[in-house]
Design an enzyme around this catalytic site. Structure first.
Site, mmCIF file in Angstrom:
data_model
loop_
_atom_site.group_PDB
_atom_site.id
_atom_site.type_symbol
_atom_site.label_atom_id
_atom_site.label_comp_id
_atom_site.label_asym_id
_atom_site.label_seq_id
_atom_site.Cartn_x
_atom_site.Cartn_y
_atom_site.Cartn_z
ATOM 1 N N GLY A 171 0.835 -1.204 0.000
ATOM 2 C CA GLY A 171 0.000 0.000 0.000
ATOM 3 C C GLY A 171 0.867 1.250 0.000
ATOM 4 O O GLY A 171 0.701 2.145 0.832
ATOM 5 N N LEU A 230 1.252 3.683 -2.280
ATOM 6 C CA LEU A 230 0.900 4.894 -3.026
ATOM 7 C C LEU A 230 -0.185 5.717 -2.325
ATOM 8 O O LEU A 230 -0.656 6.716 -2.857
ATOM 9 C CB LEU A 230 0.450 4.545 -4.455
ATOM 10 N N GLY A 231 -0.591 5.320 -1.137
ATOM 11 C CA GLY A 231 -1.595 6.070 -0.380
ATOM 12 C C GLY A 231 -0.972 7.288 0.302
ATOM 13 O O GLY A 231 0.222 7.572 0.133
ATOM 14 N N ASP A 287 1.482 -1.796 -4.593
ATOM 15 C CA ASP A 287 0.181 -1.157 -4.411
ATOM 16 C C ASP A 287 -0.805 -1.814 -5.375
ATOM 17 O O ASP A 287 -0.402 -2.385 -6.390
ATOM 18 C CB ASP A 287 0.261 0.357 -4.693
ATOM 19 N N ILE A 288 -2.076 -1.712 -5.053
ATOM 20 C CA ILE A 288 -3.129 -2.254 -5.923
ATOM 21 C C ILE A 288 -3.219 -1.434 -7.210
ATOM 22 O O ILE A 288 -3.662 -1.912 -8.238
ATOM 23 C CB ILE A 288 -4.496 -2.288 -5.173
ATOM 24 N N ARG A 289 -2.770 -0.149 -7.144
ATOM 25 C CA ARG A 289 -2.802 0.720 -8.330
ATOM 26 C C ARG A 289 -1.388 0.865 -8.894
ATOM 27 O O ARG A 289 -0.417 0.743 -8.164
ATOM 28 C CB ARG A 289 -3.288 2.128 -7.947
ATOM 29 N N ASP A 307 -2.271 -7.080 -5.136
ATOM 30 C CA ASP A 307 -3.475 -7.125 -4.302
ATOM 31 C C ASP A 307 -3.003 -7.619 -2.929
ATOM 32 O O ASP A 307 -2.418 -8.706 -2.829
ATOM 33 C CB ASP A 307 -4.459 -8.104 -4.955
ATOM 34 N N TYR A 310 -14.467 0.156 10.792
ATOM 35 C CA TYR A 310 -13.033 0.484 10.708
ATOM 36 C C TYR A 310 -12.367 0.227 12.065
ATOM 37 O O TYR A 310 -11.323 -0.421 12.162
ATOM 38 C CB TYR A 310 -12.897 1.944 10.295
ATOM 39 N N LYS A 369 -9.493 -2.356 13.340
ATOM 40 C CA LYS A 369 -8.250 -1.863 13.953
ATOM 41 C C LYS A 369 -7.978 -2.584 15.285
ATOM 42 O O LYS A 369 -6.839 -2.967 15.564
ATOM 43 C CB LYS A 369 -8.301 -0.343 14.147
#
Ligand code: AKB
Length: 318
Positions: free
Chosen positions: A8, A10-11, A34-36, A53, A142, A146
């Site tokens: 993850g 690119l967040g 990243d997923i993107r 993914d 959420y 967590k």
């Protein structure tokens, strides 16, 4: 020398942790996933990157093996407001994504950083100076993921000796990559609108207090805890970390010291307001200070000055 993988990357948080880790350890030592793969091309092209993914265990394992990874930053997650709109998907990504990383870490003996959140607390938690060890009965999906994530990370530490560590992040404010789908996103958007329109319509009520942190401090916390001496860690998943607590009205007042004609209006988003009301106003972070030397640099005044300067530079092509 560490060999790090970010899930993850690119967040909002990942893109800045990636830059700092590549500066410290070298570009080839820090593998991004990243997923993107269609945003932030400069970061993607600055070193090894894989489209991934976060629930795909075999794909993650093969990257870990190929690059002899020893530390994983697991940052893939669906944030609070988006999670509430599709709780089943939020559970799948937040829990199965984390489980996938923990399983790979178990097999390849990697340390794991996972961010928890102020969202891990709920309405029955003490609201002011929330202690490190206290009631955790969140009411958002959420928050449920967590708390479950904190417990799962502790479980992997005790059961399998996986070196899991984490912090409970407040709302993170930054100027490089916008956050997506969080309750605290307003505290970032307000700076963009202040510069572009001299007005902001806030989705939270004027007196909604929440803990916040400027990105350089968030990056510092994530890197510092992974470098901490394990012998000094009594807690692991996850440490309260605090920097500042404010409400929209106060943030607007600080912005007005730079942009005197700035105005704020309120268009309350009931979903975000309900989530914010269930979270603490401010955390106490004594354990992080004592066990690994946590100390934030920025407060609301210095963050506001820096945010506005950095965004202005960007707008004027700097
Ligand atoms: C969110 O608002 O969902 C996040 C968080 C506080 O964890 N920024």
């Amino acid at each position: 020398m560490k060999r790090i993988l970010i899930v993850g990357s690119l967040g909002q948080l990942g893109s800045e942790i990636a830059i700092s880790l590549r500066d410290i350890y070298g570009k080839e030592q820090v593998v991004l996933t990243d997923i993107r793969d269609d945003v932030n091309l400069a970061l993607i092209e600055s070193g090894p990157f894989y489209k991934l993914d976060c629930t795909d265990g075999p794909a993650l394992a093969s990257i870990v093996q190929r690059h002899a990874i020893d530390t994983i930053y697991h940052l893939a997650a669906i944030l609070s407001a988006t999670a509430e709109k599709n709780p089943q998907r939020a559970w799948h990504i937040n829990m199965n994504g984390l489980l996938t990383t923990l399983e790979v870490a178990r097999e390849y003996r990697c340390a794991v950083f996972t961010p928890s959140s102020i969202g891990a607390f709920g309405p029955s938690t003490p609201k002011l100076f929330t202690p490190q060890d206290t009631i955790q009965r969140p009411t958002s999906i959420y928050g449920v993921t967590k708390v479950a994530g904190e417990l799962l990370c502790d479980y992997y530490y005790h059961k399998y000796d996986v070196d899991t560590r984490g912090v409970r992040f407040p709302g993170i404010i930054s100027h490089m990559t916008k956050p997506g789908g969080g309750t605290t996103d307003y505290a970032v958007e307000i700076y963009y609108d202040a510069l572009e329109r001299h007005h902001y319509d806030c989705p939270l009520a004027p007196d909604t207090y929440l803990d916040m942190m400027y990105m350089p401090d968030a990056v510092k916390a994530a890197i510092q805890i992974m470098e901490a001496d394990p012998a000094k860690l009594r807690h692991r998943n996850a440490f309260n970390v605090a920097a500042m607590s404010f409400c929209p009205e106060e943030q607007a007042a600080y912005i007005r010291t730079h942009i005197p004609d700035f105005t704020i209006g309120y268009q309350i988003d009931p979903l975000k307001q309900a989530i914010a009301n269930s979270w603490p106003d401010s955390l106490e972070d004594y354990a992080a200070r004592v066990e690994w030397g946590w100390k934030p640099t920025y407060d609301l005044a210095s963050m506001t000055t820096d945010m506005l300067a950095k965004l202005r530079e960007r707008m004027h092509g700097g």
